[in-house]
Enzyme design. Sequence first.
Site, PDB file in Angstrom:
ATOM      1  N   SER A 187      -6.057   6.788   3.125  1.00  0.00           N
ATOM      2  CA  SER A 187      -5.434   7.235   2.178  1.00  0.00           C
ATOM      3  C   SER A 187      -4.395   8.861   2.082  1.00  0.00           C
ATOM      4  O   SER A 187      -3.998   8.016   3.661  1.00  0.00           O
ATOM      5  CB  SER A 187      -6.059   7.895   1.146  1.00  0.00           C
ATOM      6  OG  SER A 187      -4.822   8.330  -0.124  1.00  0.00           O
ATOM      7  N   ASP A 357      -3.808  -1.924  -5.326  1.00  0.00           N
ATOM      8  CA  ASP A 357      -3.624  -0.617  -4.944  1.00  0.00           C
ATOM      9  C   ASP A 357      -2.476  -0.060  -5.889  1.00  0.00           C
ATOM     10  O   ASP A 357      -1.038  -0.208  -5.505  1.00  0.00           O
ATOM     11  CB  ASP A 357      -3.367   0.152  -3.455  1.00  0.00           C
ATOM     12  CG  ASP A 357      -3.931   1.249  -2.917  1.00  0.00           C
ATOM     13  OD1 ASP A 357      -3.515   1.956  -4.172  1.00  0.00           O
ATOM     14  OD2 ASP A 357      -4.460   1.061  -2.343  1.00  0.00           O
ATOM     15  N   HIS A 390      -7.433   0.716  -3.856  1.00  0.00           N
ATOM     16  CA  HIS A 390      -7.637   2.721  -3.473  1.00  0.00           C
ATOM     17  C   HIS A 390      -8.685   1.876  -3.140  1.00  0.00           C
ATOM     18  O   HIS A 390      -9.389   2.907  -2.118  1.00  0.00           O
ATOM     19  CB  HIS A 390      -7.030   3.264  -4.066  1.00  0.00           C
ATOM     20  CG  HIS A 390      -5.969   4.237  -3.319  1.00  0.00           C
ATOM     21  ND1 HIS A 390      -5.135   3.502  -2.369  1.00  0.00           N
ATOM     22  CD2 HIS A 390      -6.677   5.668  -2.674  1.00  0.00           C
ATOM     23  CE1 HIS A 390      -4.964   4.923  -1.898  1.00  0.00           C
ATOM     24  NE2 HIS A 390      -5.460   5.837  -1.477  1.00  0.00           N
TER      25      HIS A 390
END
Length: 415
Positions: A187, A357, A390
Amino acid sequence: MQIMASPAGLVGLGLCFLVLVVEPLGAYGSSRGSLGGIDGAAAPVINGICATSVTTHGYECQEYEVKTQDGYILNMQRIPEGRVGGSGGGNKKQPVLIQHGVLVDGMTWLLNSPEQNLPMILADKGFDVWIANTRGTRFCRQHVSLDPAHPEFWDWSWDELVTYDLPAVFDFVFNHTGQKIHYIGHSLGTLIGLASFSEGHQADKLKSAAFLSPIAYLSHMKTALGVLAARAFVGEITTMFGIAEFNPKGQEASVFLKALCDYPGVDCYDLVSAITGKNCCLNTSTVDLFLKNEPQSTASKNMVHLAQTVRDGIIKKFDYGRPDYNLMHYGEDRPPVYNISNIPRDLPIFVSYGGQDALSDVEDVELLLDHLKFHDVNKLSVQYVKDYAHADFIMGINAKDIVYNQVVQFFKYQQ
Ligand SMILES: *[C@@H]1O[C@H](CO)[C@@H](O)[C@H](O)[C@H]1NC(C)=O
Ligand SMILES: *[C@@H]1O[C@H](CO)[C@@H](O)[C@H](O)[C@H]1NC(C)=O
Ligand SMILES: *[C@@H]1O[C@H](CO)[C@@H](O)[C@H](O)[C@H]1NC(C)=O
């Protein structure tokens, strides 16, 4: 001056998990007790990440403190070897530096069992594992002169993570090991790595880089909640922006999130999915543990910067919102751009992204890959995991088989 502190950020985006935070969870200490020596000696951290999450599983673990050039004192953990001494043989182990995303700290990597979590898998495979924690998170709330209770402590965005935090931890690991480093980011940890490497930083200390659930371009973000939040967040900047701690566990954040959830089209029934996308493979016990430990604070300015990235579709430095302010900070009336295509073409890169995601949208990842299209073909490996969202990349119960084993293989291939 109005602090937009708020909540908006909340949804900002990295939002990785903030999601989960509708109800403020137990508070964590806002600062640590006295610290041991900076630079060098392992520091005694009472109930730090080593003690709570690593040594309990039978791994050796050391706590370190690393000072950035702008005076922040960061906390790092090192797992120097596997439970059975690793499988590295007599050779010097290669260092791996693992960088978490926004609103969480290094502990998120350690919530699953030793057989399932990335740092311990790497240690067992013979790597010397270093876990970074960014400024503002629970064990990184010390500074040589600033106090986290004051706004000055929070005057930074991810630009400073690129300029100060990342170089400090790279130098530290490099000095301690004398070896080039394999980097892993998730991320926001991918964005700061990409930005840093595109500026030619760490080139002499970096061996290869693995980007999990990469965020760089963000304008295709699909989650209605995320988009709305990002819009609200930058929308609040006019000529001045507030500098403050953004505490996702705070009252304001929770009120704001509830307000956003009332917008038509926003479905907060399953908040995790609403923000990160539909994670296929999380263990509810792990999620509970996650909620006990995260999310963590960041700077409101960091959330605004991320929201700008969503809005503008360009990876650039923090935009002060007015030409004269930008001029003052950058000598140009617009913020300088990070040119991802400048990443050295022979840097071995592994990218893994998920089809579900919502933050690292497939279209945005494709845009990122397009900027890497001149990369040496045999130096770029890309993995697409159809079912992953994610959080699966850090906490998926099957992430070992699907992602981490490929990361290990990729690193071993570089030796
Ligand atoms: C790493 O070593 C260099 C050279 O000895 C030194 O200048 C630098 O301060 C050290 N950095 C850290 C973070 O220990
Ligand atoms: C989920 O976590 C619990 C608690 O750590 C553990 O006992 C269980 O085996 C895990 N389940 C899976 C499928 O990994
Ligand atoms: C970015 O870098 C690439 C490769 O170095 C170069 O061809 C391109 O013109 C640069 N783009 C911008 C906008 O500076």
